[in-house]
Design a protein around this motif. Structure first.
Motif: not given
Length: 351
Positions: A249-260
């Motif tokens: 559900p996170i829209k920005d893929t870089c945000d996904i990678i940062a969070t994970y």
């Protein structure tokens, strides 16, 4: 087998689908075990094979059987190319992990393809393989298997951490080797890096460019698995059921990678005692942003060895597991997998 010198190949294919690791190794047993890696390569998968391996978890029984035979022939070709290119002879054995398609120890089932008797015939070498099945039959997790190698080859370090498709770590506790899967790593990070046109997040550049989404991070950290006691292990089934649905559900893929990436760092760091030595290997060791993130959460002294060990430690250790099987010595530890007993696992095929 009584002799103490073993000229072998170690073969490994990880869940991150980087390729097939092939290493030519000498193992020597005197007062303790020592090793020398003569040469090692990673053979990238063709796009077709990579896609089939990624999709195989959805295959029916007949499709899996067909892929198993196809993969065995594919593996044999890569092994023969390596032997021929480097003019290797007098091998004691080829010790191969195979490629994991299913890992469901709670259902008493695990499957690594490429472990068929045909492999020995195709390469005309003795083969030791299929290390996980016996452990699961003995009520174990069938994973992780690397800790026996950590104990025998890398025992000088307090913790041995592998950052591959999954993070797994081993250490000594109360005179026993303890080990378990900590969390998924590259099976998740690579999945999202592909959406940005790259095979992986080189150096953690995507993570660095993103913003950590704290509510999602808290949701990840609260997953039940992280609060279970060892022995425990993970497979792609768990990732598909739990991780992607939280991150997608996170829209920005870089945000996904940062969070994970932050999630991985948190899960690793909370396992570490202060000031202890931590040997890190596996592809994730080259993710400098991830390593820095672990350092921010822990005071453990991080050691990253030479690149050939970082990249091929698992191939090295599966070579050792094969040699231990040939010697009829234990290569699976019940303290790690939860099996009924320590045992010598794997099967031996001759051409």
């Amino acid at each position: 087998m009584n002799h103490q010198y073993y000229n072998v190949l170690g073969i490994m294919s990880g869940t991150s689908l980087d390729g097939i690791d092939i290493a030519h190794i000498t193992l020597l047993r005197k007062e303790s075990w020592s090793f020398h890696i003569h040469r090692a390569i990673t053979v990238p998968y063709t796009s077709e094979m990579k896609q089939q391996l990624a999709e195989a978890i959805t295959y029916n029984k007949r499709e899996v059987e067909q892929l198993n035979l196809k993969y065995t022939r594919y593996l044999a070709e890569k092994i023969l190319n390596f032997i021929d290119a480097h003019k290797i002879d007098n091998l004691v054995a080829v010790c191969s992990h195979g490629h994991t398609i299913f890992h469901q120890p709670q259902e008493n089932y695990t499957l690594q393809i490429g472990n068929l008797p045909e492999l020995a015939q195709l390469i005309n070498q003795r083969v030791v393989c299929d290390y996980r099945v016996q452990d699961v039959a003995l009520q174990g997790q069938g994973a992780p298997l690397v800790p026996i190698g950590d104990q025998l080859l890398f025992g000088a370090y307090d913790y041995c951490l592998n950052l591959g498709g999954f993070a797994n770590m081993s250490f000594e506790q109360n005179a026993q080797r303890i080990a378990y899967d900590l969390c998924p790593v590259n099976v998740v990070l690579n999945h999202y890096a592909l959406k940005l046109g790259k095979e992986y997040d080189a150096g953690g550049a995507f993570a660095k460019a993103g913003t950590i989404q704290t509510p999602v991070l808290e949701q990840l950290n609260s997953l039940e698995y992280y609060h279970q006691n060892a022995p425990k292990s993970l497979g792609m089934e768990w990732v598909n059921a739990h991780i992607f649905q939280i991150l997608d559900p996170i829209k920005d893929t870089c945000d996904i990678i940062a969070t994970y990436t932050e999630h991985v760092a948190v899960q690793i760091a909370k396992q570490l005692e202060p000031e202890k030595t931590l040997l890190i290997t596996g592809g994730g060791a080259f993710n400098t942003y991830l390593i820095e993130s672990i350092s921010k959460h822990s005071s453990a002294k991080i050691i990253i060895p030479e690149a050939v060990i970082v990249e091929h430690k698992e191939a090295l250790i599966f070579a050792l597991l094969g040699v231990l099987k040939l010697r009829n010595e234990n290569n699976c530890l019940s303290s790690v997998t939860g099996a009924d007993r320590d045992h010598s696992s794997g099967v031996i095929y001759v051409p």
